[in-house]
Design a protein around this motif. Structure first.
Motif, PDB file in Angstrom:
ATOM      1  N   ARG A 217      10.037  12.507   0.010  1.00 31.65           N
ATOM      2  CA  ARG A 217       9.513  11.439  -0.983  1.00 31.65           C
ATOM      3  C   ARG A 217       8.507  10.414  -0.208  1.00 31.65           C
ATOM      4  O   ARG A 217       7.570   9.996  -0.673  1.00 31.65           O
ATOM      5  CB  ARG A 217      10.530  10.675  -1.798  1.00 31.65           C
ATOM      6  N   VAL A 218       9.239  10.057   1.177  1.00 30.16           N
ATOM      7  CA  VAL A 218       8.424   8.905   1.957  1.00 30.16           C
ATOM      8  C   VAL A 218       6.986   9.756   2.564  1.00 30.16           C
ATOM      9  O   VAL A 218       6.093   9.108   2.797  1.00 30.16           O
ATOM     10  CB  VAL A 218       9.228   8.660   3.125  1.00 30.16           C
ATOM     11  N   GLU A 219       7.234  11.086   2.984  1.00 30.72           N
ATOM     12  CA  GLU A 219       6.174  11.759   3.213  1.00 30.72           C
ATOM     13  C   GLU A 219       4.935  11.986   2.234  1.00 30.72           C
ATOM     14  O   GLU A 219       3.829  11.656   2.460  1.00 30.72           O
ATOM     15  CB  GLU A 219       6.414  13.312   3.417  1.00 30.72           C
ATOM     16  N   ASP A 220       5.295  11.923   0.971  1.00 30.87           N
ATOM     17  CA  ASP A 220       4.206  11.934  -0.275  1.00 30.87           C
ATOM     18  C   ASP A 220       3.652  10.626  -0.210  1.00 30.87           C
ATOM     19  O   ASP A 220       2.271  10.419  -0.303  1.00 30.87           O
ATOM     20  CB  ASP A 220       4.873  12.456  -1.290  1.00 30.87           C
ATOM     21  N   LEU A 221       4.340   9.708  -0.032  1.00 27.96           N
ATOM     22  CA  LEU A 221       3.903   8.120  -0.270  1.00 27.96           C
ATOM     23  C   LEU A 221       2.868   7.830   1.052  1.00 27.96           C
ATOM     24  O   LEU A 221       1.756   7.516   0.974  1.00 27.96           O
ATOM     25  CB  LEU A 221       5.020   7.102  -0.337  1.00 27.96           C
ATOM     26  N   HIS A 222       3.470   8.255   2.336  1.00 30.25           N
ATOM     27  CA  HIS A 222       2.598   8.023   3.420  1.00 30.25           C
ATOM     28  C   HIS A 222       1.257   8.796   3.750  1.00 30.25           C
ATOM     29  O   HIS A 222       0.170   8.402   3.678  1.00 30.25           O
ATOM     30  CB  HIS A 222       3.301   8.271   4.639  1.00 30.25           C
ATOM     31  N   SER A 223       1.459  10.109   2.926  1.00 28.06           N
ATOM     32  CA  SER A 223       0.264  10.897   3.028  1.00 28.06           C
ATOM     33  C   SER A 223      -0.878  10.490   1.843  1.00 28.06           C
ATOM     34  O   SER A 223      -2.195  10.581   2.348  1.00 28.06           O
ATOM     35  CB  SER A 223       0.319  12.426   2.676  1.00 28.06           C
ATOM     36  N   MET A 224      -0.389   9.719   0.942  1.00 27.43           N
ATOM     37  CA  MET A 224      -1.371   9.339  -0.055  1.00 27.43           C
ATOM     38  C   MET A 224      -2.019   8.091   0.317  1.00 27.43           C
ATOM     39  O   MET A 224      -3.229   7.952   0.270  1.00 27.43           O
ATOM     40  CB  MET A 224      -0.777   8.975  -1.236  1.00 27.43           C
TER      41      MET A 224
ATOM     42  N   ILE B 254       9.498   3.243   5.134  1.00 27.18           N
ATOM     43  CA  ILE B 254       8.246   3.344   4.965  1.00 27.18           C
ATOM     44  C   ILE B 254       7.358   2.458   6.061  1.00 27.18           C
ATOM     45  O   ILE B 254       7.888   1.437   6.659  1.00 27.18           O
ATOM     46  CB  ILE B 254       7.871   2.664   3.601  1.00 27.18           C
ATOM     47  N   ASP B 255       6.264   3.045   6.382  1.00 22.43           N
ATOM     48  CA  ASP B 255       5.575   2.464   7.378  1.00 22.43           C
ATOM     49  C   ASP B 255       4.402   1.356   6.583  1.00 22.43           C
ATOM     50  O   ASP B 255       3.591   1.490   6.035  1.00 22.43           O
ATOM     51  CB  ASP B 255       4.662   3.572   7.974  1.00 22.43           C
ATOM     52  N   TYR B 256       4.775   0.090   6.553  1.00 24.27           N
ATOM     53  CA  TYR B 256       4.307  -0.711   5.872  1.00 24.27           C
ATOM     54  C   TYR B 256       2.787  -1.199   6.663  1.00 24.27           C
ATOM     55  O   TYR B 256       2.012  -1.768   5.989  1.00 24.27           O
ATOM     56  CB  TYR B 256       4.977  -2.141   5.650  1.00 24.27           C
ATOM     57  N   GLN B 257       2.888  -1.244   7.789  1.00 23.67           N
ATOM     58  CA  GLN B 257       1.379  -1.134   8.739  1.00 23.67           C
ATOM     59  C   GLN B 257       0.368  -0.104   8.102  1.00 23.67           C
ATOM     60  O   GLN B 257      -0.792  -0.657   8.112  1.00 23.67           O
ATOM     61  CB  GLN B 257       1.851  -1.168  10.117  1.00 23.67           C
ATOM     62  N   LEU B 258       0.943   1.110   7.909  1.00 25.68           N
ATOM     63  CA  LEU B 258      -0.191   2.109   7.433  1.00 25.68           C
ATOM     64  C   LEU B 258      -0.685   1.429   6.069  1.00 25.68           C
ATOM     65  O   LEU B 258      -1.797   1.562   5.749  1.00 25.68           O
ATOM     66  CB  LEU B 258       0.820   3.222   7.140  1.00 25.68           C
ATOM     67  N   ILE B 259       0.235   0.976   5.059  1.00 24.97           N
ATOM     68  CA  ILE B 259      -0.212   0.453   3.821  1.00 24.97           C
ATOM     69  C   ILE B 259      -1.186  -0.742   3.994  1.00 24.97           C
ATOM     70  O   ILE B 259      -2.110  -0.666   3.376  1.00 24.97           O
ATOM     71  CB  ILE B 259       1.087   0.077   2.902  1.00 24.97           C
ATOM     72  N   LYS B 260      -0.704  -1.337   4.932  1.00 28.55           N
ATOM     73  CA  LYS B 260      -1.631  -2.880   4.940  1.00 28.55           C
ATOM     74  C   LYS B 260      -2.918  -2.226   5.624  1.00 28.55           C
ATOM     75  O   LYS B 260      -4.231  -3.107   5.381  1.00 28.55           O
ATOM     76  CB  LYS B 260      -0.903  -3.691   6.262  1.00 28.55           C
TER      77      LYS B 260
ATOM     78  N   ILE C  18       6.530  -3.910  -0.806  1.00 29.93           N
ATOM     79  CA  ILE C  18       5.023  -4.038  -0.427  1.00 29.93           C
ATOM     80  C   ILE C  18       4.616  -5.417  -0.337  1.00 29.93           C
ATOM     81  O   ILE C  18       3.776  -5.699   0.423  1.00 29.93           O
ATOM     82  CB  ILE C  18       4.197  -2.929  -1.169  1.00 29.93           C
ATOM     83  N   THR C  19       5.021  -6.087  -1.417  1.00 31.30           N
ATOM     84  CA  THR C  19       4.599  -7.601  -1.585  1.00 31.30           C
ATOM     85  C   THR C  19       4.970  -8.292  -0.380  1.00 31.30           C
ATOM     86  O   THR C  19       4.309  -9.085   0.277  1.00 31.30           O
ATOM     87  CB  THR C  19       5.136  -8.277  -2.825  1.00 31.30           C
ATOM     88  N   GLN C  20       6.382  -7.972   0.082  1.00 30.98           N
ATOM     89  CA  GLN C  20       6.925  -9.117   1.030  1.00 30.98           C
ATOM     90  C   GLN C  20       6.302  -8.572   2.548  1.00 30.98           C
ATOM     91  O   GLN C  20       6.092  -9.397   3.355  1.00 30.98           O
ATOM     92  CB  GLN C  20       8.605  -8.726   1.284  1.00 30.98           C
ATOM     93  N   LEU C  21       6.019  -7.460   2.771  1.00 34.78           N
ATOM     94  CA  LEU C  21       5.548  -6.821   4.092  1.00 34.78           C
ATOM     95  C   LEU C  21       4.230  -6.577   3.995  1.00 34.78           C
ATOM     96  O   LEU C  21       3.779  -6.461   5.349  1.00 34.78           O
ATOM     97  CB  LEU C  21       6.343  -5.776   4.373  1.00 34.78           C
TER      98      LEU C  21
END
Length: 306
Positions: free
Chosen positions: A61-68, A93-99, A118-121
């Protein structure tokens, strides 16, 4: 505040299942709706995986989120359904990737824990909105639910008034601040973690489903004892679907909510059709909003997307 880019027709969006596994026929109906909006769709590799009540392993499930978030062709990420499981993957989760790759992230219910994290990080604006399978996959979908997606294409101020549903003031006043929150159970479960909700000076939004008044009492009491209710600028109560006592003597849901709001003495309105209900009105999170109990309205500023 990090703003994701607005959607345009022809964009490709991703659909993932970070909690439970969606029913294929319901997901198919939801995907047809996204196509009708002019969007192309890419499904996560593990959307239909199943491990008990989870849509695959935590790693899948993390893999799908990261890949998107990593995929440059993906403009938005929609969650297929809620259920249970997002808190399990929050620390992976890699929050730097999201950022570094800010995108529209959309969902509610169990997805609340990801909104909080996601909001916090990252400080990214996210969206509390209807699920692709569990909401858009129903036999009939309310027009207001469908129209909620328009805010992703043409961002403008969002106004929730009694034209949508009857709103009841609990404590009067005006509150201004970033809008945060989601499902009460998930908000409460964030306490004591690195993803703990921050409510100071913010408007706290809460919704819930299928919990008895005594359970709502316990969770609101915990938020109160943690200082989360009284430190907020104001409180918005969404839908509390089927939150009734099953048997025996009980306080009503209204009595429970009124007790804690009056203890907290924060401006509060109840009756918003946001959450496990139809219509399910979508709202952005981590953006400035104004709650006015006298006017009985919630106003969310424009400029939430770049």
């Amino acid at each position: 505040m990090i703003k994701p880019k607005r959607l345009q027709k022809g964009d490709t969006v991703g659909v993932i299942a970070p909690a439970g596994t969606p029913q294929p026929e319901k997901l198919e109906k939801g995907l047809i709706f996204l196509n009708q909006l002019g969007l192309n769709i890419k499904l996560g590799n593990h959307v239909f995986n199943q491990q008990g009540y989870l849509a695959g392993t935590d790693e899948e499930r993390v893999e799908d989120l990261h890949s998107m978030f990593r995929d440059k062709e993906i403009s938005a990420i929609f969650c297929a359904r809620g259920g249970y499981g997002t808190a399990r993957i929050a620390s992976m989760i890699d929050y730097q990737l999201i950022k570094e790759n800010p995108k529209i992230f959309w969902g509610y219910s169990d997805i609340t824990f990801l909104h909080l994290a996601i909001t916090q990080l990252t400080d990214l604006v996210t969206f509390h909105g209807p699920m692709i399978a569990s909401d858009l996959g129903e036999e009939e979908v309310d027009l207001i639910t469908k129209l909620s997606f328009s805010q992703l294409f043409s961002p403008s101020p969002i106004e929730y008034t009694e034209q949508i549903s009857t709103l009841e003031p609990i404590v009067n006043g005006i509150a201004v601040g970033p809008l945060v929150g989601g499902n009460l159970s998930l908000i409460t479960s964030s306490l004591g973690t690195r993803f703990e909700i921050e409510t100071k000076g913010k408007i706290l939004f809460i919704e819930e489903i299928s919990e008895q008044p005594r359970v709502i009492d316990r969770m609101l009491n915990q938020l109160y004892m943690a200082g989360k209710l009284q430190s907020s600028a104001g409180i918005v109560f969404g839908d509390f679907n089927h939150c009734v006592a099953e048997s025996g003597p009980s306080l009503t849901l209204e009595e429970v909510i009124n007790h804690y709001v009056r203890l907290s003495n924060r401006p509060a309105l109840r009756g918003f059709q946001i959450g496990h209900c139809s219509p399910n009105f979508a709202i952005p999170l981590n953006v400035t909003a104004m709650l006015d109990t006298k006017m009985r309205r919630l106003h969310v500023e424009s400029g939430i997307l770049s």
